[in-house]
Design an enzyme around this catalytic site. Structure first.
Site: not given
Ligand code: NAD
Ligand code: UFG
Length: 342
Positions: A155, A295, A59, A126, A151, A233
């Protein structure tokens, strides 16, 4: 050629990037705890390239092990940092795990790099950091507002950490790459995306429906303000994306430089499903379902900066992405697990 450390190099994007790094002559070592990947991916990388790759299974948060690895490999020139957790829905349920893992792993890496005077880094970010910015997203678009998951926040926070760390030492040359939607697989069909359990992302789900492993695809929402009502997308072939990392490593500059890696073209969910059937001849049974929380209706890249400064742009089409996904899926219907004994 320089030795590159690739964190998360057994994973989906990492494995394709290792292949491209080896293809241009770099030596590569991988650190991966295999939490979302398989040793078999590394065997396949060696099969594709005919080159050896050292895999170190631990890790990244284990700073002592990482420190020892750098001590044993004093010729590491640069790091490409993929390692982290990436499931958007899981991050909503387990935010602390995501903040702890993704941020701690990066801090550990940056500390050890600083100690061993390794000054070159490419970090996987991202398009999700753009949140509610207007489309198309440019690197100068506002980031950090309206991010819809923990998440995505990791980033964004890591981008700030990487930027501050870069600025603290004039020798540092760091690059932040904001990926759009990576799909597809290596044309050999030997490496590809191998999600654990039920896929969260569209393309692996489509491929598993086509292969009969799942009954039908739920298309999340058909009442968006888009041409056919489904979300739009910017899909990018994973091999194009991998080559973007090679270009970024070749063009590192003092401080932090951020690039979009996307095609600049929007494709709707329905268009992708239809393209998959047209390309592969495989039927994809689907139904329309409710919108999925978090979304955004549509986003795609302005890819100009990477073209101008890295000399990189996408080359592969949606057709190539569908063909290569199906080639991988049909040769490995259960991912890498079938072939563990090879
Ligand atoms: P992946 O899960 O296939 O690869 C990540 C790899 O990191 C895995 O092999 C996993 O075992 C390893 N890993 C995770 N935590 C680790 C830790 N603490 N220490 C050591 N290894 C660890 O994911 P991917 O799709 O290849 O994504 C790679 C990177 O790109 C991730 O940082 C992800 O957030 C980012 N990204 C992915 C996408 C996408 O749609 N796939 C989009 C934008 C950004
Ligand atoms: N979708 C479906 N059915 C499914 C899965 C997805 O209709 O079973 C739809 C989604 O609603 C969305 C589109 O397909 O409209 C794409 O969804 P993905 O989950 O494949 O991708 P996202 O755009 O949601 O997110 C991806 C990555 C994130 C990353 C983001 C931006 O998963 O890590 O792109 O780069 F942050």
């Amino acid at each position: 050629m320089p030795k590159i450390l690739v964190s998360g190099g057994a994973g989906y994007i990492g494995s394709h990037t290792v292949v491209e790094l080896l293809n241009v002559g770099h030596e590569v070592i991988i650190v991966d705890n295999l939490i979302n990947s398989s040793r078999e991916a590394v065997h396949r990388i060696q099969q594709i390239t005919g080159k050896q790759v050292a895999l170190h299974v631990f890790d990244l948060q284990d700073t002592h092990k990482l420190d020892s690895l750098f001590e044993q490999n004093t010729d590491i020139e640069a790091v490409v940092h993929f390692a982290g957790l990436k499931a958007v829905g899981e991050s909503v349920k387990k935010p602390l795990l995501y903040y702890r893992t993704n941020i701690d792993a990066t801090l550990s890496l940056l500390e050890v790099m600083e100690k061993h005077e390794v000054h070159k880094l490419v970090f996987s970010s991202s398009a999700t950091v753009y949140g509610s910015a207007p489309i198309p997203y440019s690197e100068s678009s506002p980031a950090g507002q309206g991010i819809t998951s923990p998440y995505g926040q990791t980033k964004y926070f890591i981008e700030q950490i990487v930027t501050d760390a870069a600025n603290a030492n004039p020798d540092n040359q760091f690059s932040i790459l904001r990926y759009f939607n990576p799909i597809g697989a290596h044309e050999s069909g030997l490496i590809g995306e191998d999600p654990l359990g039920i896929p969260n992302n569209l393309m692996p789900f489509v491929a598993q429906v086509a292969s009969g492993r799942r009954e039908k695809l739920s298309i999340f929402g058909n009442d968006y303000q888009t041409p056919d009502g489904t979300c739009v997308r910017d899909y990018i072939h994973v091999v194009d994306l991998a080559k973007g990392h090679v270009a970024a490593l070749e063009h590192l500059q003092t401080g932090t430089n951020t690039f979009n890696l996307g095609s600049g073209k929007g494709t709707s969910v329905l268009e992708l499903v239809n393209a998959f059937t047209d390309t592969t001849g495989q039927e994809v049974v689907y139904e329309f379902a409710d919108r999925r929380d978090g979304d955004l209706p549509a986003f795609y890249a302005n890819p100009r900066k990477a073209a101008d400064e890295l000399g990189w742009k996408t080359e592969k089409t949606i057709h190539d992405m569908c063909r290569d996904t199906w080639n991988w899926q049909s040769k490995n219907p259960n991912g890498y697990t079938d072939n563990k004994e090879i």
